[in-house]
Design an enzyme around this catalytic site. Structure first.
Site, PDB file in Angstrom:
ATOM      1  CD  GLU A   1      -0.881   3.035   8.409  1.00 57.03           C
ATOM      2  OE1 GLU A   1      -1.370   2.173   9.119  1.00 57.03           O
ATOM      3  OE2 GLU A   1       0.323   3.025   8.059  1.00 57.03           O
TER       4      GLU A   1
ATOM      5  CB  CYS B   1       5.878   7.582   3.331  1.00 54.25           C
ATOM      6  SG  CYS B   1       5.607   5.891   2.801  1.00 54.25           S
TER       7      CYS B   1
ATOM      8  CB  CYS C   1      -1.643  -3.632  -0.879  1.00 50.06           C
ATOM      9  SG  CYS C   1      -0.365  -4.011  -2.108  1.00 50.06           S
TER      10      CYS C   1
ATOM     11  CB  CYS D   1       4.758  -8.510   0.305  1.00 49.51           C
ATOM     12  SG  CYS D   1       5.036  -7.853  -1.342  1.00 49.51           S
TER      13      CYS D   1
ATOM     14  CB  CYS E   1       3.838  -6.150   3.606  1.00 51.99           C
ATOM     15  SG  CYS E   1       3.168  -4.490   3.487  1.00 51.99           S
TER      16      CYS E   1
ATOM     17  N   GLY F   1      -0.185   0.102  -0.809  1.00 49.07           N
ATOM     18  CA  GLY F   1      -0.590  -0.004  -2.211  1.00 49.07           C
ATOM     19  C   GLY F   1       0.588  -0.163  -3.140  1.00 49.07           C
TER      20      GLY F   1
ATOM     21  CB  CYS G   1       3.959  -0.586   5.285  1.00 52.39           C
ATOM     22  SG  CYS G   1       5.695  -0.332   5.034  1.00 52.39           S
TER      23      CYS G   1
END
Ligand code: SAH
Length: 351
Positions: free
Chosen positions: A90, A103, A110, A114, A117, A160, A334
């Site tokens: 993305e 962005c 990733c 977290c 996320c 990432g 995200c």
């Protein structure tokens, strides 16, 4: 075949000299790639036929395939791109008063884990090459060329962890920043990290003019470790020490990213701890409304409470902004568009 966008200007110069071409050919090529944004070597009319042939034989060129494009009412454009190995990533373009900010994604998936996320829902498959990050910028810029919009800012805040792909990110930024190309100013470029301490130290020593943003999200170790597993490896004391080192070497303002999660990190105790943490730095705190992710239990702090949090920080001398939401009506969180797309693809395969 290697992507031509993987090579920064210096590497293009070596390429030309090593293969019997001239140094100025690298300048010409760089301008074709990033000023004129030409996507076929054949059309680079002031390059010799031999150089054009050499490039076409050894390097690939061209834009990313757009799998989906969502355009929000506020102008946010969210792209789902396909890479040459079939992975999807993305990229988002956001419109602000001061310009248009892209962005950029730095990894496929990733591993930082977290808990709030959506990107982490899909584990890291690989790093992006510098050229794949350059391609995101070029493909978006080509798409908006006809709207008369120019990408003026870059944030490496897509999926990432950029400091887990340090060299490629730095090469990408050198290309984006170069005068002969798109010339996006270093002070208009921001790298965001969850806090990989050794890499923050390395970045500090490079003394670039790029901005550094730290995804803080919690002002004490107990809470931060719960939200961000990276904090177990690099707790706040180590992170703050690395940031002091950065500030010693670089006369730059830091920013802390802080998403507001209802009843999790928006308490008065958090305000006091955040005041203590920020006191030692020239830092801006970006309070970010949380984009809801279906797969976890977090809820965004409501606007009124977010304003109160903001006011409490301001009254105690912490400079901060309460960011507005972008792309509320599209899958702006995200990794959300991608995880939905990949989820759909899996279901399709199963059916
Ligand atoms: N790994 C880097 C960059 C990618 S994440 C980093 O951690 O900084 C970019 C930013 O978006 C981080 O601050 C991240 O914590 C934040 N973010 C992740 N999910 C979010 C969500 N659902 N809503 C709002 N911000 C989110």
């Amino acid at each position: 075949m290697k992507l031509i966008y993987d090579l920064d200007h210096e590497a293009l110069v070596s390429l030309c000299l090593d293969n019997g071409f001239k140094r100025f050919n690298a300048d010409q090529l760089f301008k074709w790639l990033y000023r004129k944004r030409e996507t076929s070597f054949e059309n680079m009319s002031d390059l010799s036929a031999r150089l054009r042939g050499f490039l076409a034989e050894n390097y690939s060129i061209g834009l990313l395939k757009t799998l989906r494009l969502q355009v929000s009412r506020d102008g946010t454009r969210k792209y789902l791109f396909e890479l040459s190995d079939g992975s999807s990533i993305e990229t988002v373009l956001m419109h602000y008063d001061y310009g248009d900010s892209i962005c950029v994604t730095s990894q496929v998936g990733c591993n930082m884990g977290c808990t709030f996320c959506a990107s982490g829902l899909l584990k890291k498959q690989r790093n992006l090459t510098a050229g794949e990050m350059v391609s995101q910028l070029l493909t978006v810029q080509k798409d908006i060329d006809e709207l008369g919009i120019r990408v003026s800012h870059i944030v490496v805040m897509g999926t990432g962890e950029p400091f887990d792909n340090y060299d490629n990110v730095m090469t990408f930024l050198r290309i984006a920043n170069h005068d002969l190309g798109m010339g996006i100013g270093a002070r208009h470029i921001t790298i965001s990290t969850c806090g990989l301490v050794p890499m923050i130290r390395r970045f500090a020593e490079e003394k670039t003019q790029y901005n550094l943003a730290i995804s803080l999200h919690a002002p004490n170790n107990e809470l931060r470790s719960r939200l961000m597993p990276v904090n177990k490896a690099y707790p706040l004391e180590q992170l703050m020490e690395a940031l002091r080192y950065y500030c010693q070497l670089n006369n730059r303002r830091l920013s802390f990213e802080y998403i507001l999660l209802k009843d999790v990190n928006d308490t008065d105790e958090c305000v006091s701890q955040l005041v203590d943490l920020t006191r030692q730095f020239d830092v801006y705190v970006n309070l970010i409304p949380y984009n809801h992710v279906d797969e976890n239990g977090y809820v965004s702090t409501d606007y009124k409470s977010a304003m109160q949090f903001y006011n409490k920080l301001m009254s105690r001398g912490v400079r901060c902004t309460l960011r507005q939401k972008h792309g509320d009506d599209i899958d702006a969180a995200c990794g959300q568009l991608r995880s939905k797309y990949e989820g759909g693809r899996k279901n399709d395969q199963q059916n």
